[in-house]
Scaffold this motif. Structure first.
Motif, PDB file in Angstrom:
ATOM      1  N   ASN A 169       0.816  -1.087   0.038  1.00 49.88           N
ATOM      2  CA  ASN A 169       0.043   0.103  -0.021  1.00 49.88           C
ATOM      3  C   ASN A 169       0.858   1.203  -0.017  1.00 49.88           C
ATOM      4  O   ASN A 169       2.093   1.298   0.041  1.00 49.88           O
ATOM      5  CB  ASN A 169      -0.805  -0.106   1.070  1.00 49.88           C
ATOM      6  CG  ASN A 169      -0.347   0.293   2.499  1.00 49.88           C
ATOM      7  OD1 ASN A 169       0.721   0.531   2.719  1.00 49.88           O
ATOM      8  ND2 ASN A 169      -1.043  -0.378   3.534  1.00 49.88           N
ATOM      9  N   ASN A 204      -1.873   4.651   5.297  1.00 48.18           N
ATOM     10  CA  ASN A 204      -2.264   2.930   5.403  1.00 48.18           C
ATOM     11  C   ASN A 204      -3.858   2.706   5.254  1.00 48.18           C
ATOM     12  O   ASN A 204      -3.899   1.514   5.071  1.00 48.18           O
ATOM     13  CB  ASN A 204      -1.893   2.790   6.682  1.00 48.18           C
ATOM     14  CG  ASN A 204      -0.749   1.714   6.797  1.00 48.18           C
ATOM     15  OD1 ASN A 204      -0.605   0.986   5.816  1.00 48.18           O
ATOM     16  ND2 ASN A 204      -0.066   1.628   7.836  1.00 48.18           N
ATOM     17  N   ASP A 206      -7.184   1.863   3.975  1.00 44.97           N
ATOM     18  CA  ASP A 206      -7.727   1.008   2.965  1.00 44.97           C
ATOM     19  C   ASP A 206      -8.498   1.859   2.015  1.00 44.97           C
ATOM     20  O   ASP A 206      -9.168   2.903   2.383  1.00 44.97           O
ATOM     21  CB  ASP A 206      -8.733  -0.243   3.638  1.00 44.97           C
ATOM     22  CG  ASP A 206      -7.694  -1.319   4.253  1.00 44.97           C
ATOM     23  OD1 ASP A 206      -6.508  -1.331   3.976  1.00 44.97           O
ATOM     24  OD2 ASP A 206      -8.271  -1.770   5.266  1.00 44.97           O
ATOM     25  N   LYS A 310      -1.498  -0.689  -3.412  1.00 46.78           N
ATOM     26  CA  LYS A 310      -2.650  -1.597  -3.099  1.00 46.78           C
ATOM     27  C   LYS A 310      -3.965  -0.902  -3.077  1.00 46.78           C
ATOM     28  O   LYS A 310      -5.123  -1.262  -3.058  1.00 46.78           O
ATOM     29  CB  LYS A 310      -2.553  -2.543  -2.019  1.00 46.78           C
ATOM     30  CG  LYS A 310      -3.420  -3.483  -1.529  1.00 46.78           C
ATOM     31  CD  LYS A 310      -2.973  -4.235  -0.183  1.00 46.78           C
ATOM     32  CE  LYS A 310      -4.011  -5.237  -0.124  1.00 46.78           C
ATOM     33  NZ  LYS A 310      -3.350  -6.286   1.235  1.00 46.78           N
ATOM     34  N   ASN A 311      -3.760   0.398  -2.385  1.00 41.26           N
ATOM     35  CA  ASN A 311      -5.071   1.170  -1.954  1.00 41.26           C
ATOM     36  C   ASN A 311      -4.988   2.362  -3.002  1.00 41.26           C
ATOM     37  O   ASN A 311      -5.452   3.616  -2.436  1.00 41.26           O
ATOM     38  CB  ASN A 311      -4.777   1.824  -0.531  1.00 41.26           C
ATOM     39  CG  ASN A 311      -3.554   2.330  -0.304  1.00 41.26           C
ATOM     40  OD1 ASN A 311      -2.584   2.432  -0.919  1.00 41.26           O
ATOM     41  ND2 ASN A 311      -3.365   3.128   1.239  1.00 41.26           N
TER      42      ASN A 311
END
Length: 661
Positions: A169, A204, A206, A310-311
């Motif tokens: 991320n 961090n 999501d 990832k995010n």
């Protein structure tokens, strides 16, 4: 029973047709434009197995896309272009998992334009017309052709941190940036501030977000780091939007995490050309600030764009956003290939101690209307900048000795055409705010050139910079073209359509000096003499209209600036100028930095002097040169003229008072 047999036969034939339709593998072999992608695919065992036995979606870059690609090229790259889900165009959601190690997502953007919708995967545009689907062993397989190679975020092979990190991320990428291939860039300074301010959770988080991370080179001077607080860190994140550069419209604004009750920061992208190279910038606009966070725009070059995580997506930028700690001249020279690098080169061509540079360096409150790099490529501009004396005048025309953010210009322009004095004596800039479908455009005119402001409110410690698309003071239109396009001169232009009066204004064999009443001047005349005004537009009075306009225009072997006329015709001695109608006798005076011409016993304000054109000069005046005899001639048709409703005249005048043209 017979009907059932027919149904079974139809289903069987449908199955046979589906199975005989070219498979994705066959489709790839048939399309020569996808040969490089096919070669990459055939070298990878996982990709081949997927294509033979599983449902799949392939995102296939064209050969031209591979030729432009300058990233790493190994057999695993193809897996970032494959998903084990079969997804057609209509079913593409926000993201789809790839087959690369860690299954990093591919982000989908639907960009809705006025004519059609475009679909992007990461930063690559899908060619909707070439999408294809087929069935293999009962498994649906889908092909989408794209215009860029998808570049994954891969750990360095020599990573020393134990197990390599796949599909990180944004915070994992920031924390371990030295273990990824991001070229020469280092992110330690910003990482230290994020950890020190305990903002780890911001990166961090999501979901799907856009992150801007300034590289270490952007922390010079070292005192810049002290200006980064928690709010500034928030200003580097756009929540709930994954924004890749090609998939995001220029100048579309998004709220950052630093959009709260007290401080409000919005972010947008700007793309510009530097020669043949396209450069993308990110703008943070602090529309509401406080004691620690100055209002205005900070512009940062994106030095490494579109890093998928990832995010969301990460963009590495040349300097921190929101931080205003440089002067106007520092901004101009900050980057060798910056958005105003050619403007800085032109300034320096005058020498290191030229007066314009000295003023930019020493002044405390200034606004600079700075031409973009492309603006300096015009041939007419190239020819004139070799004349250093003329160039200094042109540069001074771009400088206002006060702070003029966009909202101040809009406020000053509400009830009248706002004019701001420039550093060039007796020369002004004139502003026009156009609001079209809630899209506001600011134009500025100086020295006869009308320019569009493409980037507003770049903040500096000693003022503001607005980027414009033309160099002011270097004419590029004829008198005719200027009349046709200037929003303040519509009525005179329309009157000039009578008996083809305007056509001569395109000629280059002569030089014109044209005293043009602005629209506001004609509307005042309309209130005072409605019958005469209405008659000017009647077909049977075209001759009189032409005669009146001829009195305003001198056609000769030279044109006359107001200062020329002032030397020839002072307050006591008039100067006679030949016109096609009758001699124009003028006197000229200067009062409170404004010019006035005396005609027929009346002193008339020159609202915009010296509007330069390629074949002459326009002087915009506040009253037409109309005699009583002209009014009687035009008013003689009172009994036959088409009367304009009084209410319409009143509305048009009120509207004109609001817009001042």
């Amino acid at each position: 029973m017979g009907g059932l047999k027919v149904l079974l036969i139809v289903l069987y034939l449908s199955f046979v047709v589906a199975e005989t339709k070219p498979s994705l593998a066959e489709k790839l072999r048939e399309d020569a434009d996808l040969s490089q992608f096919l070669a990459l695919l055939e070298r990878n065992a996982v990709a081949n197995t997927t294509l033979q036995h599983r449902q799949t979606t392939l995102f296939a870059p064209t050969n031209q896309a591979f030729q432009r690609y300058n990233g790493e090229m190994d057999d695993s790259l193809v897996l970032f272009h494959i998903s084990n889900l079969a997804v057609t165009l209509t079913n593409l959601d926000y993201s789809i998992s790839s087959e690369l190690d860690g299954n990093p997502p591919l982000w989908i953007t639907r960009r809705r334009d006025t004519m059609h919708d475009d679909i992007y995967v990461n930063n690559a545009k899908i060619d909707i017309s070439r999408s294809y689907q087929a069935t293999r062993n009962g498994k649906l397989q889908v092909l989408h052709v794209i215009d860029q190679v998808l570049q994954p975020l891969l750990p360095l092979s020599q990573s020393s941190g134990g197990s390599p990190i796949y599909n990180p991320n944004a915070y994992q990428f920031l924390e371990h940036s030295d273990e990824f291939n991001v070229g020469p860039h280092r992110l330690r300074s910003f990482r230290q501030k994020v950890n020190q301010l305990q903002k780890k959770e911001v990166f961090n988080a999501d979901g799907r977000h856009t992150f801007f991370i300034p590289v270490d080179e952007g922390f010079k001077p070292t005192t810049r780091s002290d200006l980064i607080d928690a709010k500034v860190v928030d200003g580097h994140v756009i929540p709930q939007h994954v924004l890749f550069t090609q998939a995001t419209p220029d100048n579309k604004e998004f709220k950052s995490l630093a959009f709260t009750d007290n401080v409000k920061v919005i972010i947008s992208f700007t793309t510009t050309m530097n020669g043949k190279e396209e450069i993308t910038f990110v703008n943070s606009n602090t529309v509401a600030g406080d004691a620690k966070h100055s209002r205005g725009v900070v512009l940062a070059d994106i030095v490494r764009a579109n890093i998928p995580v990832k995010n969301g997506v990460v963009h590495l930028i040349q300097r921190p956003l929101m931080v205003v700690d440089t002067t106007v001249i520092d901004f101009l020279k900050e980057k060798e290939d910056g958005p105003l690098c050619k403007f800085y080169e032109v300034i320096m061509d005058l020498g290191e101690h030229n007066p314009f540079l000295n003023e930019l360096t020493m002044a405390k409150d200034i606004t600079l209307f700075a031409p973009s790099n492309e603006a300096w490529n015009e041939i007419s501009v190239q020819n004139i900048i070799r004349n250093h004396h003329k160039l200094l005048d042109i540069l001074n025309l771009h400088l206002v000795r006060e702070r003029l953010p966009l909202d101040a210009i809009i406020h000053n322009n509400m009830n009248q055409i706002y004019q701001a004095p420039t550093a060039l004596p007796r020369r002004y800039l004139y502003f026009n705010v156009i609001n079209h479908h809630n899209n506001m455009t600011l134009t500025v005119e100086g020295g006869g050139v009308n320019a569009t402001v493409t980037q507003t409110n770049i903040a500096a410690t000693n003022g503001f910079v607005h980027i414009i698309d033309r160099v002011l003071g270097v004419p590029y239109t004829t008198v005719y073209e200027k009349m046709k396009t200037d929003p303040m001169l519509n009525i005179t232009y329309n009157l000039g359509k009578r008996q083809m009066f305007n056509h001569q204004l395109n000629e280059m064999e002569h030089r014109y000096t044209y005293f043009v009443p602005r629209d506001h001047a004609w509307l005042k005349f309309q209130i005072k003499h409605p019958s005469a005004y209405n008659a000017l537009f009647r077909e049977d009075f075209g001759y009189y209209t032409k005669q009146i306009l001829e009195r305003h225009m001198i056609r000769a072997d030279r044109s006359y600036t107001v200062s020329d006329l002032k030397q020839l015709a002072n307050e006591t001695h008039p100067f006679v100028l030949p016109t096609s109608r009758d001699p124009l006798r003028l006197r000229v005076k200067e009062s409170d930095k404004n010019y006035y011409v005396e005609w027929n016993g009346r002193w008339i304000h020159v609202f915009r002097p010296d509007v330069e054109c390629t074949n002459g000069i326009i002087h915009v005046i506040d009253e037409p040169f109309v005699l009583e005899s002209d009014i009687r001639a035009t008013g003689a048709s009172d009994k036959t003229r088409v009367a304009y409703p009084l209410s319409l005249l009143f509305i048009s005048f009120v509207f004109a008072r609001i817009l001042e043209y």
